[in-house]
Motif scaffolding. Structure first.
Motif, mmCIF file in Angstrom:
data_model
loop_
_atom_site.group_PDB
_atom_site.id
_atom_site.type_symbol
_atom_site.label_atom_id
_atom_site.label_comp_id
_atom_site.label_asym_id
_atom_site.label_seq_id
_atom_site.Cartn_x
_atom_site.Cartn_y
_atom_site.Cartn_z
ATOM 1 N N UNK A 179 -6.758 -8.361 7.872
ATOM 2 C CA UNK A 179 -7.144 -7.232 7.016
ATOM 3 C C UNK A 179 -8.339 -6.554 7.651
ATOM 4 N N UNK A 180 -8.243 -5.234 7.835
ATOM 5 C CA UNK A 180 -9.381 -4.500 8.385
ATOM 6 C C UNK A 180 -10.030 -3.678 7.284
ATOM 7 N N UNK A 181 -11.324 -3.518 7.360
ATOM 8 C CA UNK A 181 -12.020 -2.657 6.407
ATOM 9 C C UNK A 181 -13.415 -3.175 6.100
ATOM 10 N N UNK A 244 -1.381 -6.277 10.977
ATOM 11 C CA UNK A 244 -2.685 -5.735 10.604
ATOM 12 C C UNK A 244 -2.523 -4.920 9.345
ATOM 13 N N UNK A 245 -3.550 -4.926 8.516
ATOM 14 C CA UNK A 245 -3.527 -4.066 7.332
ATOM 15 C C UNK A 245 -4.731 -3.151 7.383
ATOM 16 N N UNK A 246 -4.477 -1.857 7.259
ATOM 17 C CA UNK A 246 -5.556 -0.864 7.238
ATOM 18 C C UNK A 246 -5.895 -0.361 8.628
ATOM 19 N N UNK A 247 -6.642 0.758 8.645
ATOM 20 C CA UNK A 247 -7.173 1.259 9.913
ATOM 21 C C UNK A 247 -6.185 1.979 10.806
ATOM 22 N N UNK A 248 -5.035 2.425 10.246
ATOM 23 C CA UNK A 248 -4.058 3.134 11.091
ATOM 24 C C UNK A 248 -3.869 4.590 10.685
ATOM 25 N N UNK A 284 4.513 -3.702 20.861
ATOM 26 C CA UNK A 284 4.817 -5.009 21.449
ATOM 27 C C UNK A 284 3.691 -5.396 22.405
ATOM 28 N N UNK A 285 3.171 -6.609 22.227
ATOM 29 C CA UNK A 285 2.062 -7.103 23.055
ATOM 30 C C UNK A 285 2.616 -7.657 24.373
ATOM 31 N N UNK A 286 1.719 -7.911 25.352
ATOM 32 C CA UNK A 286 2.186 -8.292 26.696
ATOM 33 C C UNK A 286 3.114 -9.511 26.728
ATOM 34 N N UNK A 287 2.908 -10.507 25.885
ATOM 35 C CA UNK A 287 3.801 -11.681 25.900
ATOM 36 C C UNK A 287 5.048 -11.479 25.035
ATOM 37 N N UNK A 288 5.278 -10.244 24.562
ATOM 38 C CA UNK A 288 6.455 -9.961 23.742
ATOM 39 C C UNK A 288 6.198 -10.108 22.248
ATOM 40 N N UNK A 289 4.943 -10.402 21.862
ATOM 41 C CA UNK A 289 4.646 -10.546 20.437
ATOM 42 C C UNK A 289 4.790 -9.194 19.730
ATOM 43 N N UNK A 290 5.375 -9.228 18.538
ATOM 44 C CA UNK A 290 5.527 -8.001 17.759
ATOM 45 C C UNK A 290 4.224 -7.743 17.000
ATOM 46 N N UNK A 291 3.777 -6.498 17.011
ATOM 47 C CA UNK A 291 2.546 -6.141 16.301
ATOM 48 C C UNK A 291 2.845 -5.048 15.286
ATOM 49 N N UNK A 292 2.617 -5.368 14.020
ATOM 50 C CA UNK A 292 2.820 -4.425 12.920
ATOM 51 C C UNK A 292 1.446 -4.017 12.411
ATOM 52 N N UNK A 293 1.148 -2.733 12.397
ATOM 53 C CA UNK A 293 -0.095 -2.278 11.775
ATOM 54 C C UNK A 293 0.297 -1.485 10.528
ATOM 55 N N UNK A 294 0.042 -2.087 9.380
ATOM 56 C CA UNK A 294 0.472 -1.489 8.111
ATOM 57 C C UNK A 294 -0.665 -0.685 7.515
ATOM 58 N N UNK A 295 -0.349 0.400 6.799
ATOM 59 C CA UNK A 295 -1.398 1.131 6.097
ATOM 60 C C UNK A 295 -2.089 0.207 5.084
ATOM 61 N N UNK A 296 -3.371 0.473 4.829
ATOM 62 C CA UNK A 296 -4.141 -0.416 3.952
ATOM 63 C C UNK A 296 -3.836 -0.256 2.475
ATOM 64 N N UNK A 297 -3.305 0.888 2.082
ATOM 65 C CA UNK A 297 -3.009 1.055 0.657
ATOM 66 C C UNK A 297 -2.108 -0.078 0.198
ATOM 67 N N UNK A 298 -2.490 -0.752 -0.888
ATOM 68 C CA UNK A 298 -1.769 -1.969 -1.258
ATOM 69 C C UNK A 298 -0.268 -1.777 -1.484
ATOM 70 N N UNK A 299 0.151 -0.678 -2.100
ATOM 71 C CA UNK A 299 1.585 -0.482 -2.333
ATOM 72 C C UNK A 299 2.282 -0.255 -0.981
ATOM 73 N N UNK A 300 1.658 0.555 -0.115
ATOM 74 C CA UNK A 300 2.222 0.825 1.208
ATOM 75 C C UNK A 300 2.339 -0.459 2.009
#
Ligand code: AMP
Ligand code: MG
Length: 398
Positions: A179-181, A244-248, A284-300
């Motif tokens: 969680x970012x913020x 990740x949540x927030x900061x996008x 996608x990160x260098x080792x193939x890891x999936x990276x999801x950055x979700x908006x911080x709004x709780x419903x989103x």
């Protein structure tokens, strides 16, 4: 900007394939099966007696015999006896049918005196009655379960019946949530009037656990590029999937996309033509890891996690895709923007057996209190803006 369908396709195509591991049968429930399960033996493995009573030769009944001397007793688990002509063997449910017997008469239909069982007056047993024939469910060697199933309780029974004490399932994805913020304060800590309780992290962890993705830890980082770089880097070292949540969004404190790019995470897309959840970012990160950055709004955050992260983790686990579920809108919905709308709903069924989706108004995408009464959301296509009651819609349950 991608449509929600294109975004899901891009995510699924980018997911790594997780390896299998062997687990003890009692630990397999809820996991994704990665092997074929084959019948060890015929089912039933012998002609199985289905009633407590006596076993006779039907030929003796057909020849006029109504009273049968009881030769012996055979319970479930006893080796099969051999029936003498004209006699009966007292028999229990689950026993193997005695040799030369081909008819089971329930105990309720006989009277026993002096070691002789006499049939009820006028009772006419049929040949083969109350016998569950060997291999009538399946023969030895039949494939019972295919890879990709999420193991349900009945599947555990099938695996046990195949004699397997261990079974191959997908290793759990190591998932990390950040969680970012600057404004966020965890429950249990002192909080100032200008601060916000950090609710997304615990909710996302709970949502993933509900869908069988339980290896999930949560961290909090301030809106500071150096701190973000360190936390994201450290989590990427151990994780298969980072959320990740927030900061996008477009604010000055929204550093997440830049930091991810710095760390070599390749962006697949930023923003989806949907509401809530438009600012979502995926890469996608260098080792193939999936990276999801979700908006911080709780419903989103919750909608994006359910709509994209859960299917992505299922795909990585090798789970077969679920068939879509449909419901009928219970009231009119109007949604003007040229965006796919994910409308939170509560679900009820009516007396006609239909599933009805009742739209629940959320007061902005920050209104998570309204969400707690909902069962999921329906997808309202972007091509349309008026959805009359009765419209068939795809529903996704939390
Ligand atoms: P952001 O996407 O970072 O711009 O955040 C959008 C809104 O969601 C802001 O009002 C944040 O305070 C709120 N928010 C962000 N993260 C969380 C969280 N983990 N829990 C609760 N609210 C959050
Ligand atoms: Mg923020």
């Amino acid at each position: 900007m991608l449509t929600s369908t294109q975004a899901l396709e891009a995510i699924l195509a980018a997911m790594p394939s997780l390896p299998a591991e062997s687990v003890r049968l009692p630990d397999s429930a809820g996991r994704v099966l990665r092997q074929t399960v084959v019948a060890e033996r015929d089912q039933p493995p012998f002609d199985r007696v289905m009633m407590d009573g006596i076993a006779i030769a039907h030929e003796a009944f057909a020849g006029g015999t109504r009273s049968f001397p009881i030769q012996a007793t055979q319970a479930a688990g006893d080796p099969a006896l051999s029936l003498d002509p004209g006699a009966a063997i007292e028999i229990m449910t689950g026993a193997s049918l005695p040799e030369h017997a081909d008819c089971v008469i329930p105990v309720e239909r006989i009277a026993v005196a002096d070691g002789v069982a006499t049939l009820e007056d006028g009772y006419r047993p049929a040949k083969s009655q109350f016998i569950h024939a060997q291999a009538s469910d399946h023969a030895a060697g039949t494939t019972l379960l295919h890879p990709g199933r999420r193991i349900a309780p009945a599947d555990v029974a099938v695996i046990a019946s195949a004699g397997l004490a261990r079974v191959d399932v997908t290793r759990a994805a190591v998932t990390r949530v950040i969680s970012t913020g600057n404004e966020l304060v965890a429950a249990g800590r002192d909080i100032a009037p200008h601060q916000i309780r950090m609710s997304n992290g615990p909710a996302l962890v709970a949502l993933l656990a509900r869908h069988g993705h339980a290896d999930c830890a949560h961290d909090h980082v301030a809106d500071d590029p150096a701190a973000l770089r360190e936390a994201i880097g450290a989590n990427l070292d151990v994780a298969d999937v980072l959320i990740l949540s927030g900061g996008v969004s477009m604010g000055k404190a929204d550093h997440v996309p830049d930091v991810l790019a710095d760390l070599g995470v390749k962006v697949s897309f930023h923003r989806i033509s949907q509401r809530p959840g438009k600012p979502m970012w995926f890469g996608t990160a260098p080792r193939g890891q999936a990276v999801f950055a979700l908006p911080g709004n709780p419903v989103s955050a919750l909608v994006c996690c359910r709509q994209y992260v859960v299917p992505a983790l299922d795909k990585a686990a090798g789970a077969l895709p679920n068939t879509p579920e449909f419901a009928s809108l219970a009231s009119d919905v109007t949604f003007e923007p040229d965006l796919t709308c994910f409308q939170p709903v509560s679900l009820v069924s009516n007396a006609a057996g239909q599933l009805l989706a009742m739209p629940v108004r959320t007061n902005t995408s920050g209104d998570f209190t309204a969400l707690s009464g909902t069962d999921g959301y329906v997808e309202l296509p972007k091509e349309q803006s008026h959805f009359p009651a009765g419209t068939a819609v795809i529903v996704t349950r939390w």
